[in-house]
Design a protein around this motif. Structure first.
Motif, mmCIF file in Angstrom:
data_model
loop_
_atom_site.group_PDB
_atom_site.id
_atom_site.type_symbol
_atom_site.label_atom_id
_atom_site.label_comp_id
_atom_site.label_asym_id
_atom_site.label_seq_id
_atom_site.Cartn_x
_atom_site.Cartn_y
_atom_site.Cartn_z
ATOM 1 N N ASP A 1 -5.870 -3.966 -1.820
ATOM 2 C CA ASP A 1 -6.712 -3.949 -0.625
ATOM 3 C C ASP A 1 -6.889 -5.349 -0.049
ATOM 4 O O ASP A 1 -6.848 -5.541 1.178
ATOM 5 N N ASP A 2 -7.104 -6.330 -0.916
ATOM 6 C CA ASP A 2 -7.253 -7.708 -0.438
ATOM 7 C C ASP A 2 -5.978 -8.181 0.245
ATOM 8 O O ASP A 2 -6.026 -8.868 1.278
ATOM 9 N N TRP A 3 -4.838 -7.828 -0.330
ATOM 10 C CA TRP A 3 -3.559 -8.184 0.293
ATOM 11 C C TRP A 3 -3.397 -7.497 1.647
ATOM 12 O O TRP A 3 -3.000 -8.117 2.640
ATOM 13 N N ALA A 4 -3.728 -6.192 1.680
ATOM 14 C CA ALA A 4 -3.488 -5.402 2.887
ATOM 15 C C ALA A 4 -4.322 -5.888 4.067
ATOM 16 O O ALA A 4 -3.867 -5.830 5.221
ATOM 17 N N ARG A 5 -5.536 -6.344 3.799
ATOM 18 C CA ARG A 5 -6.388 -6.805 4.892
ATOM 19 C C ARG A 5 -5.752 -7.958 5.668
ATOM 20 O O ARG A 5 -5.977 -8.119 6.863
ATOM 21 N N GLU A 6 -4.935 -8.736 4.998
ATOM 22 C CA GLU A 6 -4.321 -9.889 5.667
ATOM 23 C C GLU A 6 -2.868 -9.684 6.057
ATOM 24 O O GLU A 6 -2.406 -10.253 7.051
ATOM 25 N N GLU B 1 -8.258 -3.337 -5.866
ATOM 26 C CA GLU B 1 -8.834 -4.514 -5.205
ATOM 27 C C GLU B 1 -7.752 -5.498 -4.804
ATOM 28 O O GLU B 1 -7.777 -6.047 -3.678
ATOM 29 N N SER C 1 0.108 -5.577 8.123
ATOM 30 C CA SER C 1 0.666 -5.367 9.472
ATOM 31 C C SER C 1 1.724 -6.409 9.847
ATOM 32 O O SER C 1 2.159 -6.459 10.992
ATOM 33 N N GLN D 1 0.813 -1.211 0.000
ATOM 34 C CA GLN D 1 0.000 0.000 0.000
ATOM 35 C C GLN D 1 0.847 1.262 0.000
ATOM 36 O O GLN D 1 0.398 2.313 -0.470
#
Length: 372
Positions: A363-368, A360, A371, A196
């Protein structure tokens, strides 16, 4: 999506093939959509060029050299660098969406992902002007495959790099494949970057999408996570921080790493280049003229100037990236030729595949994983 879009399949130490982003023979481009060439171009006044911080500040950046050389070539002109805001191209997308006039003339440092963001958020073909090839003589020397796939001919490449692995050969072996990185031999070894917030981080993510497809890349990242991959916020934190402090033996970086390491007198055993699947992910940087540009004539001259022999050599050596134009036009230091590595196969996810998908995927990568 198409599984692979080739930037150029090249042999070891070879260069990308011949051709240009824009043509001047009329066969591949229609200059009627570009700016007509004036009989008496206005080459006076101030040219405002937006670029990223490391181009104008830091250790031996290319920006100050470009400013001095351009002003020497055009004595009635002044080149003014404008540092890119933290939002990157998103800052100018927001301005355009709000109907604000954009003061700058040239954007210097676009990549394919930026162009996709423009067209996903604005009317397709917006923000930047369609370029007239006849006004940029040197555009025909740009390597084949560096056109960024823009159907509106708004951008020209000025350099390119290849995302690769950099590793310490005294601690780990050269991984041959993506799958190798999920094996016990590479447990807690790899440092990556947040897709991101980091250009190389996003490029590495897209490389894994190219390798495993949009239906398989998240499973691959889950395997990486199980094997202890660490994703830091940006390249500086991951490279200058964690990797150079020897926290881990492997980092996502650039295939020109040894150029920098050699110049700094570093032990090259810790700066080996790894090409997964015998590939590197090509990440060309481009330049474009804003639709609202005041100094259009000067902007065209600047784009042509950047593709000159001397400018290409200075940008390549100071940015530690590869020139955009063919090798015979650019005289590089012996150290660059020796330590800058070209992958056997260069790949990228192209403009058409990124359109409507990039946000997309990230975002899909970042959700998992953002962090980690």
């Amino acid at each position: 999506m198409r599984r692979r879009t080739f930037v150029g399949a090249v042999g070891s130490g070879a260069a990308l093939g011949l051709a240009g982003c824009l043509t001047q023979d009329g066969d591949e481009s229609d200059d009627s959509n570009g700016d007509p060439e004036p009989e008496e171009p206005n080459l006076e006044g101030t040219l405002e060029v937006v670029t990223y911080e490391s181009m104008i500040d830091g250790d031996n950046p290319a920006g100050p050299w470009l400013k001095e050389a351009f002003e020497e070539a055009y004595p009635d002109a002044e080149l003014e660098w404008v540092q890119l805001p933290d939002q990157g191209v998103g800052h100018y997308i927001n301005q355009a969406q709000g109907g604000q006039n954009i003061d700058a003339d040239v954007y210097f440092g676009l990549n394919i992902d930026d162009l996709v963001s423009v067209d996903d958020n604005l009317e397709e073909g917006g923000l930047f002007r369609g370029l007239n090839a006849d006004r940029i003589d040197r555009s025909s020397r740009i390597r084949d495959g560096l056109d960024m796939g823009d159907p509106h001919d708004r951008v020209l490449a000025y350099d390119t790099g290849y995302i690769s692995l950099v590793f310490d050969e005294t601690e780990v072996d050269d991984p041959e494949t993506f799958e190798d990185l999920t094996e016990p031999a590479y447990e807690d070894a790899l440092i990556a970057q947040n897709a991101q917030t980091s250009d190389p981080g996003q490029a590495f993510l897209l490389w894994t999408i190219d390798a495993f497809g949009e239906d398989g890349y998240l499973d691959y990242w889950r395997d990486l996570r199980e094997n202890g991959v660490r994703a830091l916020e940006d390249w500086s934190e991951s490279y200058y921080g964690a990797y150079m402090n020897e926290e881990r033996p492997m980092v996502v970086s650039y295939s020109t790493d040894q150029v920098f390491a050699s110049a700094e007198g570093n032990d090259l055993s810790r700066h080996q280049i790894g090409f997964l699947n015998d590939q590197g992910y090509a990440n060309p940087e481009g330049m474009a003229i804003f639709e609202d540009a005041d100094s259009v004539d000067l902007a065209y001259e600047f784009l042509d100037f950047v593709l000159s022999n001397d400018a290409q050599a200075e940008i390549a050596e100071r940015n530690v990236q590869f020139p955009a134009v063919e090798d015979e036009h650019v005289d590089l230091d012996d150290e660059f030729d020796q330590y800058a590595h070209v992958p056997p196969e260069a790949v990228t996810v192209g403009y058409d595949d990124l359109r409507g998908n990039l946000d997309e995927w990230v975002d899909d990568w970042a959700r998992e994983f953002a962090s980690q």
